[in-house]
Design a protein around this motif. Sequence first.
Motif, short mmCIF file in Angstrom:
data_model
loop_
_atom_site.label_atom_id
_atom_site.label_comp_id
_atom_site.label_asym_id
_atom_site.label_seq_id
_atom_site.Cartn_x
_atom_site.Cartn_y
_atom_site.Cartn_z
N VAL A 197 0.85 -1.18 0.00
CA VAL A 197 0.00 0.00 0.00
C VAL A 197 0.89 1.24 0.00
O VAL A 197 1.90 1.30 0.70
CB VAL A 197 -0.96 0.02 1.22
N THR A 198 0.54 2.22 -0.83
CA THR A 198 1.27 3.48 -0.90
C THR A 198 0.38 4.57 -0.32
O THR A 198 -0.78 4.73 -0.72
CB THR A 198 1.63 3.83 -2.36
N VAL A 199 0.94 5.31 0.63
CA VAL A 199 0.15 6.28 1.40
C VAL A 199 0.84 7.64 1.43
O VAL A 199 2.06 7.73 1.62
CB VAL A 199 -0.04 5.77 2.85
N LYS A 200 0.04 8.68 1.24
CA LYS A 200 0.54 10.04 1.43
C LYS A 200 0.26 10.45 2.87
O LYS A 200 -0.86 10.37 3.34
CB LYS A 200 -0.16 11.01 0.47
N GLY A 257 5.26 19.24 6.32
CA GLY A 257 5.22 18.86 4.92
C GLY A 257 4.47 17.56 4.69
O GLY A 257 3.71 17.10 5.53
N VAL A 258 4.72 16.97 3.52
CA VAL A 258 4.05 15.75 3.09
C VAL A 258 5.10 14.73 2.66
O VAL A 258 6.12 15.09 2.08
CB VAL A 258 3.09 16.04 1.92
N GLU A 259 4.86 13.46 2.96
CA GLU A 259 5.73 12.42 2.45
C GLU A 259 4.90 11.24 1.97
O GLU A 259 3.77 11.03 2.44
CB GLU A 259 6.74 11.96 3.51
N THR A 260 5.44 10.49 1.03
CA THR A 260 4.76 9.31 0.50
C THR A 260 5.58 8.08 0.87
O THR A 260 6.79 8.04 0.65
CB THR A 260 4.63 9.40 -1.03
N VAL A 261 4.89 7.10 1.47
CA VAL A 261 5.58 5.89 1.93
C VAL A 261 4.85 4.65 1.42
O VAL A 261 3.68 4.71 1.04
CB VAL A 261 5.65 5.85 3.48
N LYS A 262 5.57 3.53 1.42
CA LYS A 262 5.01 2.26 0.97
C LYS A 262 5.25 1.21 2.04
O LYS A 262 6.31 1.18 2.67
CB LYS A 262 5.65 1.83 -0.35
N ALA A 263 4.25 0.35 2.26
CA ALA A 263 4.39 -0.72 3.25
C ALA A 263 3.72 -1.98 2.74
O ALA A 263 2.74 -1.91 1.97
CB ALA A 263 3.76 -0.30 4.57
N PRO A 264 4.21 -3.15 3.13
CA PRO A 264 3.55 -4.40 2.75
C PRO A 264 2.25 -4.57 3.51
O PRO A 264 2.09 -4.07 4.62
CB PRO A 264 4.58 -5.47 3.14
N ILE A 265 1.30 -5.26 2.89
CA ILE A 265 0.06 -5.58 3.59
C ILE A 265 0.11 -7.04 4.03
O ILE A 265 0.83 -7.84 3.44
CB ILE A 265 -1.17 -5.32 2.68
#
Length: 290
Positions: free
Chosen positions: A160-163, A169-177
């Motif tokens: 899943v990719t989440v803002k 500020g803003v960052e975009t991260v990715k994590a396994p489900i």
Amino acid sequence: MSLNIIVLAKQVPDTRNVGKDAMKEDGTINRAALPAIFNPEDLNALEQALRLKDSNPGSTVTLLTMGLPRASEIIREAIYRGADGGIVLTDRCLGGADTLATSYSLAQAVKKFGNYDIILGGRQAIDGDTAQVGPQIAEKLGIPQITYAEEIVDLSDGHVTVKRRLENGVETVKAPIPCVVTVNGSAPDCRPRNAMRVQKYKYAASPSEAAKLSDERKALLEKRPYLNLQEWSAAYVDADPEQIGLPGSPTKVKAIENVVFTAKDCRVLSDNDTEIEDLVKELITNHTIG
């Protein structure tokens, strides 16, 4: 890709209407004496769940809440907006739980639920403002977590990719489900009720509610199984009695104080630094500030 989505939500006291009976003598909230609402940031989380459902045909959204039997009110509210069903985790022995006991109880319910892909919830509840329950559930389940989410950008290929909206500020991260995602109030508001769903599910009821209904309404629930909301007990989710409710809550309220500000006098200060410094010291001494 179809998804099994759990939304953690809470029915909370309306903090705009807190009166003198808001707390019990033992320091716990007197929820029966307060107007109850759907926790605002949990509605933001529900919207993200419904967007995932919209973009992934065949997905289901299940609301999970812990509280009094009347908490089924927010399950109906979620169903009116697009959720597929819900579970009320309710038991007298769960009462008085702090964040540690609450997260344990909900984690046990998630384990009982079984197959899930992602868990969404609001960043925090307005009756506690701790922002601890979501992360604690992730730790107890041993899965990744993403906090301060503002938008789920993508969910594919097992990630899943989440803002995230942060202070600077803003960052975009990715994590396994599977993982837990807690959603900010800055995320999009939840969609309104759907009129057709309101008409279809307005008589949905939990077992506690059904016990008080007329024979005609009970017959309707038997005829239409989709109107039956689930209600789970602590024993059903295999919860350890020593880790739930007051026994499992190391946080204790030592004292409660009602502070009422009244205008008793008016003081006019000059631009003299000493006068301003003396006033600040006075306000700190009488606990008006600091």
